[in-house]
Motif scaffolding. Structure first.
Motif, mmCIF file in Angstrom:
data_model
loop_
_atom_site.group_PDB
_atom_site.id
_atom_site.type_symbol
_atom_site.label_atom_id
_atom_site.label_comp_id
_atom_site.label_asym_id
_atom_site.label_seq_id
_atom_site.Cartn_x
_atom_site.Cartn_y
_atom_site.Cartn_z
ATOM 1 N N GLU A 1 7.324 -4.469 -8.432
ATOM 2 C CA GLU A 1 6.041 -3.962 -8.890
ATOM 3 C C GLU A 1 5.241 -3.395 -7.722
ATOM 4 O O GLU A 1 4.647 -2.335 -7.821
ATOM 5 C CB GLU A 1 5.247 -5.116 -9.504
ATOM 6 C CG GLU A 1 4.593 -4.756 -10.804
ATOM 7 C CD GLU A 1 4.833 -5.869 -11.806
ATOM 8 O OE1 GLU A 1 4.049 -6.818 -11.768
ATOM 9 O OE2 GLU A 1 5.811 -5.787 -12.571
ATOM 10 N N ARG A 2 5.285 -4.131 -6.630
ATOM 11 C CA ARG A 2 4.545 -3.724 -5.444
ATOM 12 C C ARG A 2 5.038 -2.368 -4.961
ATOM 13 O O ARG A 2 4.268 -1.500 -4.584
ATOM 14 C CB ARG A 2 4.759 -4.784 -4.366
ATOM 15 C CG ARG A 2 4.400 -4.362 -2.973
ATOM 16 C CD ARG A 2 4.848 -5.451 -2.011
ATOM 17 N NE ARG A 2 4.367 -5.195 -0.680
ATOM 18 C CZ ARG A 2 5.174 -4.982 0.362
ATOM 19 N NH1 ARG A 2 6.484 -4.973 0.219
ATOM 20 N NH2 ARG A 2 4.664 -4.783 1.559
ATOM 21 N N VAL B 1 1.258 -7.779 0.541
ATOM 22 C CA VAL B 1 2.395 -8.682 0.650
ATOM 23 C C VAL B 1 2.316 -9.731 -0.459
ATOM 24 O O VAL B 1 1.250 -10.244 -0.759
ATOM 25 C CB VAL B 1 2.407 -9.353 2.039
ATOM 26 C CG1 VAL B 1 3.362 -10.527 2.071
ATOM 27 C CG2 VAL B 1 2.787 -8.341 3.092
ATOM 28 N N VAL B 2 3.456 -10.020 -1.081
ATOM 29 C CA VAL B 2 3.493 -11.006 -2.153
ATOM 30 C C VAL B 2 3.511 -12.403 -1.530
ATOM 31 O O VAL B 2 4.413 -12.713 -0.750
ATOM 32 C CB VAL B 2 4.757 -10.806 -3.013
ATOM 33 C CG1 VAL B 2 4.844 -11.877 -4.087
ATOM 34 C CG2 VAL B 2 4.767 -9.414 -3.618
ATOM 35 N N VAL B 3 2.535 -13.224 -1.859
ATOM 36 C CA VAL B 3 2.491 -14.577 -1.297
ATOM 37 C C VAL B 3 2.792 -15.594 -2.394
ATOM 38 O O VAL B 3 2.139 -15.600 -3.436
ATOM 39 C CB VAL B 3 1.113 -14.887 -0.680
ATOM 40 C CG1 VAL B 3 1.088 -16.304 -0.119
ATOM 41 C CG2 VAL B 3 0.792 -13.874 0.412
ATOM 42 N N VAL B 4 3.800 -16.421 -2.165
ATOM 43 C CA VAL B 4 4.074 -17.511 -3.107
ATOM 44 C C VAL B 4 3.957 -18.837 -2.359
ATOM 45 O O VAL B 4 4.260 -18.921 -1.168
ATOM 46 C CB VAL B 4 5.478 -17.387 -3.751
ATOM 47 C CG1 VAL B 4 5.525 -16.215 -4.705
ATOM 48 C CG2 VAL B 4 6.562 -17.273 -2.712
ATOM 49 N N VAL B 5 3.496 -19.848 -3.071
ATOM 50 C CA VAL B 5 3.303 -21.161 -2.465
ATOM 51 C C VAL B 5 4.142 -22.174 -3.223
ATOM 52 O O VAL B 5 4.186 -22.156 -4.457
ATOM 53 C CB VAL B 5 1.810 -21.581 -2.514
ATOM 54 C CG1 VAL B 5 1.624 -22.991 -1.967
ATOM 55 C CG2 VAL B 5 0.957 -20.588 -1.734
ATOM 56 N N MET C 1 0.852 -1.196 0.000
ATOM 57 C CA MET C 1 0.000 0.000 0.000
ATOM 58 C C MET C 1 0.876 1.230 0.000
ATOM 59 O O MET C 1 2.038 1.183 0.391
ATOM 60 C CB MET C 1 -0.905 0.008 1.222
ATOM 61 C CG MET C 1 -0.303 0.680 2.417
ATOM 62 S SD MET C 1 -0.421 -0.319 3.893
ATOM 63 C CE MET C 1 0.087 -1.913 3.315
ATOM 64 N N ALA C 2 0.342 2.293 -0.407
ATOM 65 C CA ALA C 2 1.124 3.518 -0.472
ATOM 66 C C ALA C 2 1.472 3.988 0.936
ATOM 67 O O ALA C 2 0.652 3.909 1.839
ATOM 68 C CB ALA C 2 0.321 4.598 -1.191
ATOM 69 N N VAL D 1 10.049 -13.402 -7.482
ATOM 70 C CA VAL D 1 9.830 -12.669 -6.233
ATOM 71 C C VAL D 1 10.382 -11.253 -6.338
ATOM 72 O O VAL D 1 9.731 -10.281 -5.946
ATOM 73 C CB VAL D 1 10.478 -13.442 -5.064
ATOM 74 C CG1 VAL D 1 10.670 -12.560 -3.862
ATOM 75 C CG2 VAL D 1 9.615 -14.651 -4.707
ATOM 76 N N ARG D 2 11.570 -11.147 -6.926
ATOM 77 C CA ARG D 2 12.174 -9.825 -7.075
ATOM 78 C C ARG D 2 11.283 -8.896 -7.874
ATOM 79 O O ARG D 2 11.033 -7.754 -7.502
ATOM 80 C CB ARG D 2 13.507 -9.970 -7.808
ATOM 81 C CG ARG D 2 14.648 -9.676 -6.912
ATOM 82 C CD ARG D 2 15.894 -9.319 -7.669
ATOM 83 N NE ARG D 2 16.996 -9.814 -6.873
ATOM 84 C CZ ARG D 2 17.852 -10.731 -7.273
ATOM 85 N NH1 ARG D 2 17.779 -11.224 -8.495
ATOM 86 N NH2 ARG D 2 18.799 -11.127 -6.468
#
Ligand SMILES: Nc1nc2c(ncn2[C@@H]2O[C@H](COP(=O)(O)OP(=O)(O)O)[C@@H](O)[C@H]2O)c(=O)[nH]1
Ligand SMILES: [Mg+2]
Lengths: 337, 553, 136
Positions: C131-132, C87-91, A1-2, C125-126
């Motif tokens: 992007e996030r 949050v980036v979630v990977v499984v 989020m920002a 992931v990087r």
């Protein structure tokens, strides 16, 4: 989020018990981002209430297990507990695997406990800086007790431990390296010595060896603190009450003798010293520009000794004039979070 | 004769530059075993200086390098034992009966995670795991259902269970008792190998010391009451599956074995009373000769130590018997049919290495639990090796091969080097606490993964010969209603049992554990009263504490 | 200062096979990331609490027990409740193809099956974190 919150909002939120705000503030501070500096500035007046316990010792002696037991003990006594656990970073990639959280009792959910894993990010001085700053954040967030766990090796540990009011040095029998570890400089920094894994053969022997070594250490004046040796079984909680009692005794001792205030003063002095030298160096480098690089080249080429190069730099009037200009301007700029 | 000296140079001009100057055939790349050991192109007599009587001996004779029995497969084939278990006890019971009808000769029970970790199916933590990777067992009632219509006096049963092994063992004995079977005739194995759990498989409950104490309780109890039962299956399998090399598997497993022997002796047992009931369990991976050498080295090291260091006098204490399983980690999710071939070759290595029982993996296991068809093919693989290839006619047919003997020697030496290091650290338990094993395995596992990544090791269908679009294979899925049914049955049992008897038996169990008495008799009373697995383990958790893993990288 | 990516690597539920989780933790470390390893037997709540406390960018879940359909949606819910929807979630683990769409619909960024290329996971992931941050 920002990240649209201002440092002030972040501070308000973390003071009100918002864990995400606390965690975010710690990240900003750890990364030395401008917003982090701003947060530290505003938080500073709110610090000074927490009691800081350092825990050090060789890998595997049971530090994390003991920290978990101490958390339980302090929670039972109604204190809020913050924990910083430091692990080394990989010298190759700068990355790290931080595994101390494992020992935190898994399913328990407790608003009164905050646990943060930290990498030393390869730097000795930087580590102690970041740790010191994060202690301030936890202190301002209202944690009564702050426990810092580090791996007992090298100068950086000794550095971090200076932030603690009470330093616990752990050993364990049968690990082969128990007493060795205490010889290597750690003997001087311990306020309390813990022989963990007292369920093991040889614990009593380790304890008496330690007592012997402590008795050989140079004594201060008559009522100087004599570090006690406490036996614990961290995995079952045995001896933890004795340990907490010893920590409390040490705290009283510090208070009575005004040592706490003196320690704090020393700490501040160190902290200021570090800040000043860091800022001055940066300013000097900016002011000297090419002359700085030149000095480095000359020392590399062995045309000048380091001391001589510094003398020349500091007697250069142009550099000094620039320094005066630069040093005044750095830091304290308004920041956007 | 040197094959290279007279060879005309027929290679294309560019090829010469690629190879290292002056090197032998195939140089320019390193030839390694799967465990990273360099191997030569040709082995000669001087590479394998064997003294037949000292290093090999006939099959069934010290040092048992060639096999634990004189007649080996001529006398009796290995036991074909497919590991099975899923869903409720009734469902697994049906799979057992199917396997027996197909010609399987022993049972092998897989338990679900809640059971492996000592939790009941209705524990919140069990949510989503009940019956998933094995059968769910909460009380004696489940165990009764599991073996319904299967006469325990006649089959041999293996149970893969460690942390709560003593509880499942007690339940098995109680079922046998109800069937009217004589305990003295019961044959089977409980894995009961706790040490490797702390660094390879992670299904521990208590800390190492009390766990070892329970194991010696089982040794003592069984030597008196259940004399044909294998009280422990000292397992390299999970160590290897966790990423260890063949040498690490060999060395760490044997070191664990020595620790159990030492614990038994420390507890006052005569080594020859319990050592003949110790059995082993090895992983059989892709590197054909390395695996065979590992099995031969294992038997030789064990025999030597048992006789020379632990003073065992009974030859049965010297002879290592083992179960083998083809390597689960070697199965690929890509082009899963290829796994049938991998499993066949691994199984052949297990047989040439002299296993006493064997599990062959099903080709779809990298995707899910095996379907019935996949399990059948796996079993047929063993039957084909046993009855079509002729490899069972002659014992230890590879003995005397310069290469195999040299590799056997080398593995023994490397294992001895590990024993020395483990001793230096202060033994296996100290090694666990210091993270020695965890680190060694994690290093090996990561190094292997990196080599695969770089294409140094080929995995067909994964990093070579990949296919764009793969045919989907049918897989077995366990419905979520298993959990619901299991919990319903558990509630039913809890309502109908004699509540006071349950709490009384649990109290005496706790008291016995506190006093350090043998826990088997009070455990039997508790399971007979239908105390649940979770209740029993909680009672013991109170006394012994719980173990938590370490982060070692 | 370039801020290292912080990743939580967790094994939810009872599944005890941690070879994959340990290998990927090392791969993240060797790519310069800071990995908080919570170890085995984590409840969904404990995982989310750790993600909050540690202020991570990424949560990596390793599940080989077949319990993913129960555990993953619960973790995703709790993450949202904690305000960590970014949050980036990977499984990673043994996840049948049929189950992947539902996991992605629940917010999982990517699912990596057995034999996945380590470098590809690290790169994914990087990229996802980059992007996030851009959005953020
Ligand atoms: N026997 C025994 N084992 C302990 C005790 N305290 C910790 N351990 C074990 O020692 C190992 C290392 O503990 P840990 O807390 O991770 O050590 P750290 O590396 O110093 O943080 C773990 O296996 C613990 O379970 C104790 O008092 N007695
Ligand atoms: Mg630790």
């Amino acid at each position: 989020m920002a990240v649209t919150v201002t440092p002030q909002q972040l501070i308000e939120a973390l003071r009100a018990g918002d864990r995400r705000a606390l965690a975010r503030a710690i990240t900003l501070v750890e990364n030395r981002e401008p917003a982090g500096e701003a947060i530290l500035q505003s938080l500073y007046p709110l610090t000074g209430n927490a009691f800081i316990v350092g825990v050090t010792g060789a890998p595997g002696v049971g530090k994390s297990t003991l920290v978990s037991a101490l958390i339980d003990a302090y929670r039972q006594r109604g204190a809020r507990v913050g924990v910083i656990a430091v692990d080394p970073s990989s010298p190759f990639s700068g990355g790290a695997i931080l595994g101390d959280r494992i020992r935190l009792a898994g399913s328990r959910r407790d608003e009164g406990v905050y646990f943060r894993s930290l990498s030393n990010r390869g730097q000795v001085g930087g580590l102690s800086r970041a740790t010191g700053d994060i202690i301030h954040v936890l202190d301002a967030a209202g944690f009564d007790v702050i426990i810092v766990e580090t791996v007992g090796a090298g100068q950086s540990e000794v550095e971090i431990m200076r932030y603690a009011h009470t330093v616990l040095v752990l050993t364990a029998p049968g690990l082969g390296d128990d007493v060795q570890a205490s010889k290597a400089g750690i003997l001087e920094i311990g306020d309390i010595f813990v022989v963990n894994k007292a369920d093991r053969e040889g614990a009593d022997r380790t304890a008496s060896e330690l007592r012997h070594m402590i008795s050989l250490a140079p004594q201060g004046d008559g009522d100087a603190w004599k570090p006690p040796v406490i036996l614990t079984v961290a995995s079952t909680g045995q001896g933890i009450d004795d340990l907490v009692a010893a920590i409390e005794q040490h705290r009283e001792y510090l208070k009575d003798r005004d040592t706490l205030a003196r320690r704090r003063r020393q700490l501040v002095e160190r902290h200021l010293g570090e800040l000043v030298s860091e800022r001055l160096l940066a300013a000097l480098q900016r002011a000297a520009g090419d002359r700085w690089r030149q000095a480095v080249d000359e020392v590399v080429a062995r045309r000048r000794s380091p001391a001589d190069a510094v003398r020349r730099l500091l007697s250069d009037v142009d550099v000094l004039a620039g320094l005066a200009r630069e040093a005044g301007s750095g830091g304290g700029d308004p920041v956007e979070a | 004769m040197d094959g290279t000296s007279q060879a005309p140079n027929c290679a294309a001009p560019g090829a010469e530059r690629a190879a290292a100057p002056g090197a032998g055939p195939g140089s320019g790349r390193q030839f390694l075993t799967l465990s990273g050991q360099p191997v030569k192109a040709v082995y000669r007599p001087e590479d394998a200086p064997i003294d037949y009587a000292r290093d090999l001996g006939d099959p069934g004779r010290y040092p048992f390098t060639r096999g634990p029995y004189e007649t080996m497969y001529r006398g009796r084939l290995w036991t074909m034992r497919q590991f099975a278990g899923y869903g409720t006890a009734a469902e697994t019971n049906r799979r057992f009966k199917y396997l027996l009808e197909q010609g399987q000769t022993g049972l092998s029970v897989a338990f679900d995670f809640p059971t492996l970790l000592g939790y009941d199916s209705d524990h919140p933590f069990s949510d989503g795991e009940v019956g998933k990777l094995g059968v769910a067992i909460d009380t004696l009632a489940d165990m009764e259902r599991l073996f319904e219509g299967i006469p325990l006096a006649q089959v041999s049963t293996s149970m893969t269970i460690n942390g709560p092994a003593m509880v499942l063992y007690a339940m098995y004995l109680a079922v046998a008792e109800k069937q009217g079977a004589d305990w003295r005739q019961l044959r089977g194995t409980i894995q009961n190998d706790i040490l490797k759990e702390y660094y390879a498989q992670n299904t521990y409950i208590f800390p190492p010391q009390p766990s070892l104490k329970i194991i010696t309780d089982i040794f003592a109890f069984s030597s008196e009451h259940v004399p044909k039962w294998n009280t422990i299956s000292i397992s390299g399998y999970h160590i290897r599956e966790a990423g260890a090399t063949a040498v690490q598997e060999l060395a760490f497993t044997l070191a664990n074995g020595f620790t159990y022997v030492e614990e038994g002796i420390k507890a006052g047992l005569d080594v020859d009373c319990f050592a003949p009931r110790l059995s082993f369990f090895w992983d059989i991976h892709n590197d054909f000769f390395e695996e065979i050498a590992k099995l031969r080295a294992a038997r030789r090291i064990w025999a030597r130590r048992m006789r020379e260091r632990y003073g065992a006098k009974d030859p049965r204490s010297w002879a290592m018997r083992f179960h083998a399983q083809t390597a689960g980690v070697s199965l690929t999710a890509q082009q899963p049919e290829n796994n049938i071939v991998r499993v066949a070759l691994q199984a052949l290595a297990a047989v040439l290495g002299g296993c006493q029982s064997l599990h062959t993996n099903s080709f779809d296991e990298a995707l899910a639990l095996p379907t019935e068809q996949a399990v059948r093919i796996a079993l047929r693989t063993q039957q084909i090796i046993a009855e079509e290839t002729g490899v069972t006619n002659t014992i230890d047919p590879l003995a005397g091969s310069y290469f195999v003997e040299a590799l056997t020697d080398q593995m023994e030496r490397q294992a001895e080097e590990y024993f020395r290091r483990i001793e230096e650290i202060g033994g296996v338990v100290a090694g666990i606490e210091k993270g020695f094993f965890q680190k060694e395995i994690a290093d090996a596992s990561y190094a292997f993964q990196r080599r695969v990544q770089q294409g140094q090791y080929v995995i067909v269908g994964v990093n070579k010969y990949q296919m764009e679009e793969e045919q989907p294979v049918p897989i077995l899925k366990i419905g979520e209603d298993v959990q619901r049914r299991q919990i319903r049955d558990l509630r039913q049992i809890k309502r109908s049992r004699h509540r006071r008897r349950v709490s009384e038996t649990l109290r005496s169990l706790a008291a016995a554990a506190r006093r350090g008495d043998n826990v088997m008799p009070p455990l039997l009373d508790a399971v007979r009263a239908y105390a649940t697995l979770g209740e029993i383990c909680d009672t013991l958790r109170e006394v012994y504490g719980e173990y938590r893993e370490q982060a070692i990288f | 200062m370039d801020r290292p990516i912080r990743v939580l690597v967790a094994k939810p539920g009872m599944d005890a096979h941690d070879r994959g989780a340990k290998v990927i933790a090392r791969a993240f470390r060797d790519a310069g990331m800071e990995v908080i390893y919570t170890g085995l037997r984590q409840t969904p709540q404990a995982i989310v609490d750790a993600a909050v406390d540690e202020d991570v960018d990424v949560v990596g879940l390793s599940i080989l027990s077949g319990a993913h359909n129960t555990l993953v949606p619960r973790i995703m819910d709790l993450l949202r409740q904690a305000g960590l929807d970014d949050v980036v979630v990977v499984v990673g683990g043994i996840i049948p193809d049929d189950d992947i769409p539902a996991l992605k619909a629940a917010g999982v960024a990517e699912v990596f099956g057995p034999g996945s290329d380590l470098d590809r996971i690290v790169e994914f992931v990087r990229q996802a974190v980059r992007e996030r941050q851009r959005i953020g």
